[in-house]
Design a protein around this motif. Structure first.
Motif, PDB file in Angstrom:
ATOM      1  N   ASN A 367      50.605  42.864  46.827  1.00 47.75           N
ATOM      2  CA  ASN A 367      52.064  42.737  46.785  1.00 47.75           C
ATOM      3  C   ASN A 367      52.588  42.112  45.498  1.00 47.75           C
ATOM      4  OD1 ASN A 367      52.621  43.961  49.238  1.00 47.75           O
ATOM      5  ND2 ASN A 367      52.257  42.081  50.390  1.00 47.75           N
ATOM      6  N   THR A 368      51.670  41.678  44.622  1.00 43.98           N
ATOM      7  CA  THR A 368      52.114  41.192  43.322  1.00 43.98           C
ATOM      8  C   THR A 368      52.219  42.324  42.307  1.00 43.98           C
ATOM      9  OG1 THR A 368      49.844  40.751  42.593  1.00 43.98           O
ATOM     10  CG2 THR A 368      51.007  38.968  43.727  1.00 43.98           C
ATOM     11  N   ALA A 369      51.623  43.477  42.597  1.00 48.05           N
ATOM     12  CA  ALA A 369      51.566  44.572  41.631  1.00 48.05           C
ATOM     13  C   ALA A 369      52.923  45.251  41.489  1.00 48.05           C
ATOM     14  CB  ALA A 369      50.526  45.596  42.060  1.00 48.05           C
ATOM     15  N   ALA A 370      53.235  45.663  40.238  1.00 47.90           N
ATOM     16  CA  ALA A 370      54.471  46.384  39.945  1.00 47.90           C
ATOM     17  C   ALA A 370      54.282  47.112  38.615  1.00 47.90           C
ATOM     18  CB  ALA A 370      55.653  45.424  39.864  1.00 47.90           C
ATOM     19  N   ASN A 371      55.149  48.080  38.358  1.00 50.95           N
ATOM     20  CA  ASN A 371      55.015  48.888  37.148  1.00 50.95           C
ATOM     21  C   ASN A 371      55.088  48.066  35.874  1.00 50.95           C
ATOM     22  OD1 ASN A 371      54.661  51.265  38.513  1.00 50.95           O
ATOM     23  ND2 ASN A 371      56.823  51.842  38.481  1.00 50.95           N
ATOM     24  N   GLN A 372      55.937  47.057  35.845  1.00 43.43           N
ATOM     25  CA  GLN A 372      56.123  46.257  34.641  1.00 43.43           C
ATOM     26  C   GLN A 372      55.361  44.938  34.697  1.00 43.43           C
ATOM     27  OE1 GLN A 372      57.811  47.376  31.869  1.00 43.43           O
ATOM     28  NE2 GLN A 372      57.751  49.263  33.068  1.00 43.43           N
ATOM     29  N   MET A 373      54.341  44.873  35.525  1.00 40.23           N
ATOM     30  CA  MET A 373      53.579  43.644  35.686  1.00 40.23           C
ATOM     31  C   MET A 373      52.608  43.441  34.523  1.00 40.23           C
ATOM     32  SD  MET A 373      50.995  42.587  38.804  1.00 40.23           S
ATOM     33  CE  MET A 373      49.708  43.711  38.223  1.00 40.23           C
ATOM     34  N   SER A 374      52.299  42.188  34.219  1.00 42.08           N
ATOM     35  CA  SER A 374      51.246  41.824  33.284  1.00 42.08           C
ATOM     36  C   SER A 374      50.235  40.939  33.997  1.00 42.08           C
ATOM     37  CB  SER A 374      51.817  41.091  32.069  1.00 42.08           C
ATOM     38  OG  SER A 374      52.723  41.906  31.357  1.00 42.08           O
ATOM     39  N   LEU A 375      49.003  40.947  33.491  1.00 47.89           N
ATOM     40  CA  LEU A 375      47.939  40.134  34.064  1.00 47.89           C
ATOM     41  C   LEU A 375      47.314  39.273  32.975  1.00 47.89           C
ATOM     42  CD1 LEU A 375      46.143  42.795  36.310  1.00 47.89           C
ATOM     43  CD2 LEU A 375      47.530  40.875  37.111  1.00 47.89           C
ATOM     44  N   ARG A 376      47.280  37.965  33.197  1.00 46.49           N
ATOM     45  CA  ARG A 376      46.541  37.061  32.320  1.00 46.49           C
ATOM     46  C   ARG A 376      45.176  36.846  32.967  1.00 46.49           C
ATOM     47  NH1 ARG A 376      51.470  32.737  32.290  1.00 46.49           N
ATOM     48  NH2 ARG A 376      53.048  34.042  31.218  1.00 46.49           N
ATOM     49  N   LEU A 377      44.180  37.515  32.419  1.00 49.62           N
ATOM     50  CA  LEU A 377      42.877  37.595  33.077  1.00 49.62           C
ATOM     51  C   LEU A 377      41.867  36.647  32.435  1.00 49.62           C
ATOM     52  CD1 LEU A 377      41.225  39.195  35.247  1.00 49.62           C
ATOM     53  CD2 LEU A 377      40.470  40.666  33.368  1.00 49.62           C
ATOM     54  N   THR A 378      41.204  35.879  33.264  1.00 54.60           N
ATOM     55  CA  THR A 378      40.054  35.076  32.842  1.00 54.60           C
ATOM     56  C   THR A 378      38.929  35.345  33.834  1.00 54.60           C
ATOM     57  OG1 THR A 378      40.807  33.160  34.116  1.00 54.60           O
ATOM     58  CG2 THR A 378      41.453  33.270  31.791  1.00 54.60           C
ATOM     59  N   GLY A 379      37.710  35.055  33.414  1.00 52.49           N
ATOM     60  CA  GLY A 379      36.611  35.281  34.332  1.00 52.49           C
ATOM     61  C   GLY A 379      35.262  35.094  33.684  1.00 52.49           C
ATOM     62  N   ASP A 380      34.219  35.210  34.514  1.00 52.83           N
ATOM     63  CA  ASP A 380      32.835  35.054  34.062  1.00 52.83           C
ATOM     64  C   ASP A 380      31.959  36.088  34.748  1.00 52.83           C
ATOM     65  OD1 ASP A 380      33.142  32.675  32.399  1.00 52.83           O
ATOM     66  OD2 ASP A 380      33.503  31.607  34.287  1.00 52.83           O
ATOM     67  N   ILE A 381      31.036  36.635  33.974  1.00 51.95           N
ATOM     68  CA  ILE A 381      29.959  37.461  34.515  1.00 51.95           C
ATOM     69  C   ILE A 381      28.679  36.659  34.325  1.00 51.95           C
ATOM     70  CG2 ILE A 381      28.720  39.644  34.372  1.00 51.95           C
ATOM     71  CD1 ILE A 381      31.228  40.833  33.029  1.00 51.95           C
ATOM     72  N   ALA A 382      28.149  36.087  35.404  1.00 53.42           N
ATOM     73  CA  ALA A 382      26.948  35.252  35.327  1.00 53.42           C
ATOM     74  C   ALA A 382      25.719  36.121  35.553  1.00 53.42           C
ATOM     75  CB  ALA A 382      27.008  34.141  36.369  1.00 53.42           C
ATOM     76  N   LEU A 383      24.663  35.865  34.772  1.00 49.81           N
ATOM     77  CA  LEU A 383      23.471  36.711  34.837  1.00 49.81           C
ATOM     78  C   LEU A 383      22.224  35.916  34.504  1.00 49.81           C
ATOM     79  CD1 LEU A 383      22.634  37.430  31.614  1.00 49.81           C
ATOM     80  CD2 LEU A 383      24.780  38.681  31.792  1.00 49.81           C
ATOM     81  N   GLU A 384      21.087  36.544  34.766  1.00 54.59           N
ATOM     82  CA  GLU A 384      19.783  36.028  34.362  1.00 54.59           C
ATOM     83  C   GLU A 384      18.986  37.167  33.749  1.00 54.59           C
ATOM     84  OE1 GLU A 384      17.848  34.435  37.754  1.00 54.59           O
ATOM     85  OE2 GLU A 384      19.198  32.711  37.973  1.00 54.59           O
ATOM     86  N   ASP A 385      18.144  36.844  32.748  1.00 51.65           N
ATOM     87  CA  ASP A 385      17.284  37.870  32.189  1.00 51.65           C
ATOM     88  C   ASP A 385      15.973  37.913  32.965  1.00 51.65           C
ATOM     89  OD1 ASP A 385      15.792  35.708  31.320  1.00 51.65           O
ATOM     90  OD2 ASP A 385      16.305  35.955  29.191  1.00 51.65           O
ATOM     91  N   ALA A 386      15.024  38.723  32.494  1.00 49.53           N
ATOM     92  CA  ALA A 386      13.776  38.900  33.223  1.00 49.53           C
ATOM     93  C   ALA A 386      12.973  37.610  33.320  1.00 49.53           C
ATOM     94  CB  ALA A 386      12.943  39.991  32.553  1.00 49.53           C
ATOM     95  N   ASP A 387      13.174  36.690  32.392  1.00 50.80           N
ATOM     96  CA  ASP A 387      12.464  35.414  32.408  1.00 50.80           C
ATOM     97  C   ASP A 387      13.224  34.323  33.157  1.00 50.80           C
ATOM     98  OD1 ASP A 387      10.394  36.491  30.840  1.00 50.80           O
ATOM     99  OD2 ASP A 387      11.533  36.129  29.010  1.00 50.80           O
TER     100      ASP A 387
END
Length: 608
Positions: A367-387
């Motif tokens: 219900n926040t979405a609209a045609n003239q809406m903007s999004l200030r996006l932050t976030g994290d993609i957490a991962l581990e390698d094979a070790d």
């Protein structure tokens, strides 16, 4: 008794006795008939394979599938013949026609693939192919059970996340008129807009997206056991958003099952949650007939996705990627907040498609979405390698709706670029431990252009502090001036100095040119480092372009190289591992633009 006689005639005596004997015989036969009918109402749990060499036109058998509920129902099957090498070299297809009120009404429907076919109590194979698009008869292709048993007997050859997917051309494509029966991919909690945007990505993998027709109830206990003919689902996403692909069980034993009779995507070794399913209804349609399915309790994991079958193992747990998306309205806007939590499968081929559709749905359909809406996006993609070494990709940018794209689409594309850079790394497969996104929803278009930029002076000495003034024009609002003080390095040499005033993406293109053809791919840790060096698109940056040699590799820029070091690195140019520029880019300062900024300008100052 005959009329006019004193007693019963011989006929009167005999007929009642015959009736009595018939009644007794019927009473004796009825329990046997009822038992036979009850036995016939369930597919055989254990059956020997029907020899493929004995298949010929005119044979009749029974196929089992669920049209509604959880109990398989029988369909008469008429064998029309055997198509040699129709599925692949040495892999024959059995052509058949279905009979019965339900299959003749619905035709061959999506979700029916894997329905077991028996002849004389022996397992022939699985319904797996349909003939044509608008066929007036329920004619289908059967995958022989011998080909499916090859999948059952496969060892685990490679970790599921590293196996290499085959192209769609090798996935059940036999001829333009013979197609693998579609596997309905039910999206629950998704809008039609989301399905339309991403449907082709799934269709290219052999999956038919279905929006809102079906649901997921993972906490629902389904007491009925899985038998040949039961519906089972592969769970691609679960939680506040659900995605499940459904087909039919062909074979089951105490450890595993075989289903579909064709691949879902032919990825090879997989690890996808496997659940029981209830068929709510079967929708008949000449264009797209399919089963409406509700997936229920988890019973194991699908472990193989091969050309002739999909195999699942009971009791095995599949790994999922936890995702959280929080939407917070701008203070004072009066809009509602929303928080979604779900899990996405961990599969190199399918995860990106499901993840992007789920992220777009989370950001746009609220219900926040609209045609003239903007999004200030932050976030994290957490991962581990094979070790087991941890790493985190950080996200921070602002996305304003344009005239033809919503802010959610722009934000999803930006997220996809970073997610795919690590998840699709060519040198190492990461373990994504979590994805966390937070977006502030602004009910207006927060975009701006850099109109002009100027310096507070035309000349300066090394070590001086000067000021950059930039005029920014926000969308449909008054222009404003942004001032950024910068201190000139003491190592500058006399002469002209160029100053680059720009948005974040323009600065990224300057610092990290696109890789040349044949350049070396980055490892996982270098990729994470490179992604974290990218600049936000909602800040204004000032960069000094000094007259010193700079080397640029795929992993990093090496500024202000002494001539001796540049000479040592020269041989790497031949292998396209490095490029040189005559200027060194050094970041000098930045300031918030408070909008998605675009534009760049080069200024010049004379160093005395």
């Amino acid at each position: 008794m005959a009329q006019g006689t004193l007693g019963p005639t011989l006929v009167d005596v005999i007929l009642p006795r015959k009736a009595t004997l018939a009644t007794a015989a019927l009473a004796a036969v009825l329990p046997l008939a009822n038992a036979a009918a009850q036995n016939a109402a369930q597919p055989p749990l254990h059956a020997d394979p029907f020899p493929l060499s004995e298949v010929h036109r005119g044979l009749h058998g029974t196929a089992w599938t669920v049209f509604e509920g959880t109990d398989p129902e029988p369909m008469d099957v008429e064998i029309l013949g055997r198509l040699k090498d129709a599925i692949g070299p040495g892999q024959d297809m059995i052509l058949a026609r279905l009979h019965g009120a339900k299959p003749e009404f619905t035709g061959v429907v999506a979700g029916m693939s894997g329905s077991p076919v028996y002849i004389d109590g022996k397992l022939l194979g699985a319904l797996a192919f349909r003939i044509g698009q608008f066929s007036k008869e329920p004619i289908c292709g059967i995958t022989p059970i011998g080909s499916m048993f090859q999948v059952r007997d496969l060892p685990t050859l490679a970790p599921p996340a590293i196996a290499t997917p085959l192209s769609k051309a090798s996935v059940g494509e036999t001829s333009p008129e013979i197609h693998a029966i579609d596997t309905p991919l039910v999206f629950s909690g998704f809008s039609q807009d989301t399905i339309t945007r991403y449907a082709d990505n799934f269709r290219n993998l052999g999956l038919e997206p279905v929006s809102g027709i079906g649901s997921a109830s993972p906490d629902t206990h389904q007491p009925q056991p899985i038998v040949p003919g039961s519906a089972v689902s592969a769970i691609m996403a679960r939680g506040d958003l659900n995605v499940a692909a459904t087909c039919t069980v062909t074979y089951v034993d105490e450890k595993q099952l075989l289903a579909c009779g064709h691949p879902m995507t032919q990825y090879g070794n997989i690890s996808i949650p496997m659940t029981k399913s209830e068929v709510i209804a079967t929708l008949a349609s000449p264009m797209n007939a399919f089963k409406i399915v509700n997936s229920t309790e988890t019973v194991g994991s699908f472990t193989q996705d091969r050309a002739n079958a999909v195999a699942g193992t009971f009791g095995r747990t599949a790994r999922m990627i936890p995702v959280a998306v929080d939407i917070t309205p701008e203070p004072g806007s009066g809009l509602p907040a929303q928080s979604l939590h779900f899990e996405v499968l961990d599969n190199r081929q399918l995860t990106p498609q499901v993840m992007l559709a789920a992220v777009y749905q989370s950001l746009n359909q609220n219900n926040t979405a609209a045609n003239q809406m903007s999004l200030r996006l932050t976030g994290d993609i957490a991962l581990e390698d094979a070790d087991g070494r941890p790493g985190t990709v950080h996200l921070t940018s602002t996305f304003a709706a344009s005239d033809n794209q919503p802010a959610a689409q722009l934000a999803t594309v930006s997220f996809a670029q970073k997610f795919l850079a690590v998840f699709g790394n060519d040198l190492a497969q990461p373990k994504i431990t979590s994805v966390q996104l937070h977006a502030v929803a602004v009910p207006r278009r927060e975009s701006a252009e850099l109109e002009t930029a100027r310096l507070s002076t035309n000349e300066a000495q090394p070590g001086d502090t000067i000021q950059v003034e930039a005029t920014i024009r926000p969308f449909q609002r008054e222009s404003r001036v942004v001032r950024i003080p910068i201190t000139l390095p003491t190592t500058l040499t006399p002469g002209p100095l160029r100053i680059f005033v720009s948005d974040g993406p323009s600065l990224d293109r300057l610092l990290t040119p696109p890789p040349a053809a044949g350049s070396v791919n980055l490892g996982l840790q270098d990729t994470v480092a490179q992604l974290n060096r990218t600049h936000s698109n909602d800040r204004l940056y000032v960069t000094l372009l000094d007259h010193q040699t700079q080397a640029v590799t795929a992993a990093a820029a090496l500024p202000s190289l002494p001539p001796s070091i540049a000479n040592v690195l020269q041989p790497m140019r031949g292998t396209r591992q490095i490029t040189f520029t005559s200027e060194t880019a050094a970041e000098a300062g930045s300031a918030p633009a408070e909008a998605q900024l675009s534009g760049a300008e080069v200024l010049t100052i004379r160093i005395r």
